[in-house]
Design an enzyme around this catalytic site. Structure first.
Site, PDB file in Angstrom:
ATOM      1  N   ASN A  68       0.814  -1.201   0.000  1.00 47.46           N
ATOM      2  CA  ASN A  68       0.000   0.000   0.000  1.00 47.46           C
ATOM      3  C   ASN A  68       0.854   1.261   0.000  1.00 47.46           C
ATOM      4  O   ASN A  68       2.073   1.220   0.189  1.00 47.46           O
ATOM      5  CB  ASN A  68      -0.937   0.004   1.215  1.00 47.46           C
ATOM      6  N   CYS A  77      -5.816  -7.240  -3.871  1.00 53.60           N
ATOM      7  CA  CYS A  77      -6.224  -6.000  -4.537  1.00 53.60           C
ATOM      8  C   CYS A  77      -6.878  -6.379  -5.857  1.00 53.60           C
ATOM      9  O   CYS A  77      -6.205  -6.813  -6.791  1.00 53.60           O
ATOM     10  CB  CYS A  77      -5.035  -5.075  -4.765  1.00 53.60           C
ATOM     11  N   ASN A 152      -8.786  -9.780   1.810  1.00 53.28           N
ATOM     12  CA  ASN A 152      -8.439  -8.768   2.798  1.00 53.28           C
ATOM     13  C   ASN A 152      -9.717  -8.343   3.520  1.00 53.28           C
ATOM     14  O   ASN A 152     -10.826  -8.623   3.067  1.00 53.28           O
ATOM     15  CB  ASN A 152      -7.694  -7.584   2.165  1.00 53.28           C
ATOM     16  N   HIS A 154     -12.862  -6.282   5.180  1.00 56.05           N
ATOM     17  CA  HIS A 154     -13.719  -5.134   4.878  1.00 56.05           C
ATOM     18  C   HIS A 154     -14.878  -5.064   5.863  1.00 56.05           C
ATOM     19  O   HIS A 154     -15.414  -6.087   6.289  1.00 56.05           O
ATOM     20  CB  HIS A 154     -14.312  -5.258   3.466  1.00 56.05           C
ATOM     21  N   GLU A 202      -9.445   2.899   1.949  1.00 59.87           N
ATOM     22  CA  GLU A 202      -8.616   1.699   1.897  1.00 59.87           C
ATOM     23  C   GLU A 202      -7.563   1.719   2.993  1.00 59.87           C
ATOM     24  O   GLU A 202      -6.869   2.719   3.197  1.00 59.87           O
ATOM     25  CB  GLU A 202      -7.931   1.572   0.532  1.00 59.87           C
ATOM     26  N   CYS A 211     -11.975   0.516  -5.575  1.00 57.32           N
ATOM     27  CA  CYS A 211     -11.412  -0.595  -4.797  1.00 57.32           C
ATOM     28  C   CYS A 211     -12.119  -1.865  -5.231  1.00 57.32           C
ATOM     29  O   CYS A 211     -13.315  -2.043  -4.960  1.00 57.32           O
ATOM     30  CB  CYS A 211     -11.598  -0.344  -3.299  1.00 57.32           C
ATOM     31  N   THR A 213     -11.626  -5.112  -4.300  1.00 51.04           N
ATOM     32  CA  THR A 213     -12.058  -5.996  -3.223  1.00 51.04           C
ATOM     33  C   THR A 213     -13.202  -5.369  -2.437  1.00 51.04           C
ATOM     34  O   THR A 213     -14.089  -6.076  -1.947  1.00 51.04           O
ATOM     35  CB  THR A 213     -10.892  -6.339  -2.277  1.00 51.04           C
ATOM     36  N   GLY A 214     -13.210  -4.027  -2.325  1.00 51.31           N
ATOM     37  CA  GLY A 214     -14.325  -3.354  -1.674  1.00 51.31           C
ATOM     38  C   GLY A 214     -15.627  -3.559  -2.424  1.00 51.31           C
ATOM     39  O   GLY A 214     -16.681  -3.781  -1.819  1.00 51.31           O
TER      40      GLY A 214
END
Length: 271
Positions: A68, A77, A152, A154, A202, A211, A213-214
């Site tokens: 990051n 990502c 990851n 969230h 993030e 994002c 993955t978001g």
């Protein structure tokens, strides 16, 4: 040592890609990654992406490591996966710290199998055991989020107006809350007719244009709540992604990616 790089982005979420699959690089450090990511004195990016070979026994074709903007290494990502798919130019299995994902170029971007989401409290992880749907916590108007790990971690807050949330102020408070021992990505989402408007703070990067993955985590949370059906369009400030998921299955993300430019730098000049 002169090192080539590729600058890419997915919906404005931008990356410096270093390809060390055939020519090895010295060890990447947090300080080196942070220096290269600096937008004033480095190349500038949200994330630094390092491609490396894997062992012959691996099920993956190569490895993607993700650093990051603050230099911290993270697990996944989605936007970077699409950029790497475009750069690689053919289908591949990609090893990440969050697991193996499958990707293939498609229509100026890529289609990525992001694997199955996880909902167990210790897979997020949270500090202590609780149901990860509608967690009984809140920060001002942001209340009762869902928690999803898609490689990851969230948390997703469903709100009436995603644009009205002071995410640049609340995002870091939530990211660094002791409830999340590995920190967390913060999503605020408004569900509309078969679509989701989304903004993301993030972990380690701050507010970004998109994002991946978001988008995946938010779509999964909305489908679990029966707010939308799959497939669903997730609209971010940088553009839209299409997310597909059925309970018990893998998440598929489809969207654009683009190469911006190429260049090179002296390794010892940074970090």
């Amino acid at each position: 040592m002169r090192v080539p790089f590729i600058k890419m982005h997915g919906l404005g979420n931008d990356f410096v890609v270093l390809d060390a699959r055939e020519t090895a690089l010295p060890a990447m450090t947090a300080g080196k990654a942070k220096a290269l990511a600096d937008r004033h004195t480095g190349i500038g990016c949200d994330q630094l992406i390092l491609l490396e070979p894997v062992s012959d026994q691996s099920d993956a074709d190569f490895r993607m490591r993700i650093f990051n903007h603050d230099g911290g290494e993270v697990e996944a990502c989605g936007n970077a996966a699409r950029a790497v798919a475009l750069y690689h130019g053919k289908p591949a299995k990609l090893a990440t710290a969050g697991g193996i994902i499958a990707l293939s170029p498609a229509d100026g971007g890529a289609r990525v199998d992001m694997g199955q989401p996880r909902f167990e409290w210790d897979a997020i992880p949270l500090e202590y055991a609780m149901d990860t749907s509608r967690i009984p916590v809140g920060w001002e108007q942001l209340q009762a989020p869902d928690a999803v790990n898609v490689g990851n971690p969230h948390v997703i807050f469903f709100v009436d107006d995603a644009g009205a949330v002071e995410l640049e102020r609340l995002g870091p408070l939530i990211e660094l809350d002791p409830l999340f021992p590995e920190r967390v990505n913060v999503n605020v989402a408004k569900v509309t007719d078969r679509a989701i408007d989304l903004r993301v703070w993030e972990r380690g990067a701050g507010l970004t244009q998109a994002c991946g993955t978001g988008a995946c985590a938010t779509a999964v949370a909305a489908i679990r709540r029966k707010l939308v059906a799959s497939p669903v369009e997730v609209r971010l400030p940088g553009g839209a992604l299409t997310i597909e998921w059925q309970p018990g299955g893998s998440i598929t993300m489809t969207g654009p990616a683009q190469e911006s430019f190429r260049g090179s730098f002296e390794w010892d000049d940074f970090g």
